[in-house]
Design a protein around this motif. Structure first.
Motif, PDB file in Angstrom:
ATOM      1  N   PRO A  72       0.810  -1.212   0.000  1.00  0.00           N
ATOM      2  CA  PRO A  72       0.000   0.000   0.000  1.00  0.00           C
ATOM      3  C   PRO A  72       0.844   1.263   0.000  1.00  0.00           C
ATOM      4  N   ASN A  73       0.430   2.216  -0.814  1.00  0.00           N
ATOM      5  CA  ASN A  73       1.057   3.522  -0.871  1.00  0.00           C
ATOM      6  C   ASN A  73      -0.102   4.490  -1.068  1.00  0.00           C
ATOM      7  N   TYR A  74      -0.445   5.260  -0.042  1.00  0.00           N
ATOM      8  CA  TYR A  74      -1.685   6.005  -0.047  1.00  0.00           C
ATOM      9  C   TYR A  74      -1.479   7.508  -0.127  1.00  0.00           C
ATOM     10  N   ILE A 108       7.956  -1.957  -7.856  1.00  0.00           N
ATOM     11  CA  ILE A 108       8.377  -3.019  -6.952  1.00  0.00           C
ATOM     12  C   ILE A 108       9.882  -3.211  -7.090  1.00  0.00           C
ATOM     13  N   ARG A 109      10.560  -3.250  -5.938  1.00  0.00           N
ATOM     14  CA  ARG A 109      12.006  -3.453  -5.956  1.00  0.00           C
ATOM     15  C   ARG A 109      12.310  -4.920  -6.217  1.00  0.00           C
ATOM     16  N   THR A 110      13.219  -5.150  -7.131  1.00  0.00           N
ATOM     17  CA  THR A 110      13.601  -6.521  -7.452  1.00  0.00           C
ATOM     18  C   THR A 110      15.024  -6.831  -7.004  1.00  0.00           C
ATOM     19  N   ASP A 111      15.696  -5.854  -6.385  1.00  0.00           N
ATOM     20  CA  ASP A 111      17.088  -6.057  -5.991  1.00  0.00           C
ATOM     21  C   ASP A 111      17.243  -6.472  -4.529  1.00  0.00           C
TER      22      ASP A 111
END
Length: 174
Positions: A72-74, A108-111
């Motif tokens: 969530p980022n509101y 989305i961070r993939t690292d």
């Protein structure tokens, strides 16, 4: 008090007109509000719509499911809504300010690298091993991370970041 046929017919008529149980009891005389409610129930009279509209109008719309997991980022904004609330036997309408919360898109961070667990049991832990619990303690496969931890922490670097978050980040997550 006996429920005569005339009183039952008057009850049905008043109920269909939308009068409350208290109002019906007052008009019939010699009967309580609870007696009216009981008789309505026993007669299986149809319920009436509650004041303020249907419940479908107040339910939030469901969003379609997304394929990727999202954190969530509101972002909040304020709007005005008209609501109804009971005040005794009367329903009042009033306008209130509501904080609407809308979800924002993010990447989305993939690292992120999650360390491999050494799968230690409680008896194998030392002062220099990570004590982060993994799994259900009541299950056979429960274990602790067991990776090396810095001297001042019970957790490895990865789990310490999960356990100890700055207070500003915790406030933002709410």
């Amino acid at each position: 008090m006996n429920w005569t046929d005339e009183r039952v017919e008057k009850l049905k008529k008043l109920w269909s007109e939308g009068l409350s149980a208290s109002q019906i009891a007052a008009q019939l005389g010699g009967v309580s509000r609870n007696a009216v409610i009981g008789k309505v129930h026993r007669l299986s009279l149809p319920g009436r719509a509650k004041a303020g509209g249907t419940t479908a109008a107040t339910r939030p719309k469901q969003r379609p499911a997304t394929s990727a997991p999202r954190a969530p980022n509101y972002a909040a904004r304020v709007t005005t809504r008209t609501v109804t609330r009971p005040a005794g036997a009367t329903v009042l309408k009033e306008e209130i300010e509501v904080d609407l919360v809308a979800e924002q898109d993010f990447s989305i961070r993939t690292d992120v690298v999650v360390p491999m667990s050494r799968r230690l049991e409680l008896t194998q832990l030392t002062e220099r091993t990570c004590k982060w619990p993994i799994g259900d303690p009541l299950k056979e496969e429960f274990h602790f991370c067991g990776n090396d931890s810095p001297e001042a922490s019970p957790y490895c670097t990865f789990h310490a970041r999960l356990a100890y978050q700055p207070s500003a980040e915790r406030r933002r997550a709410r």
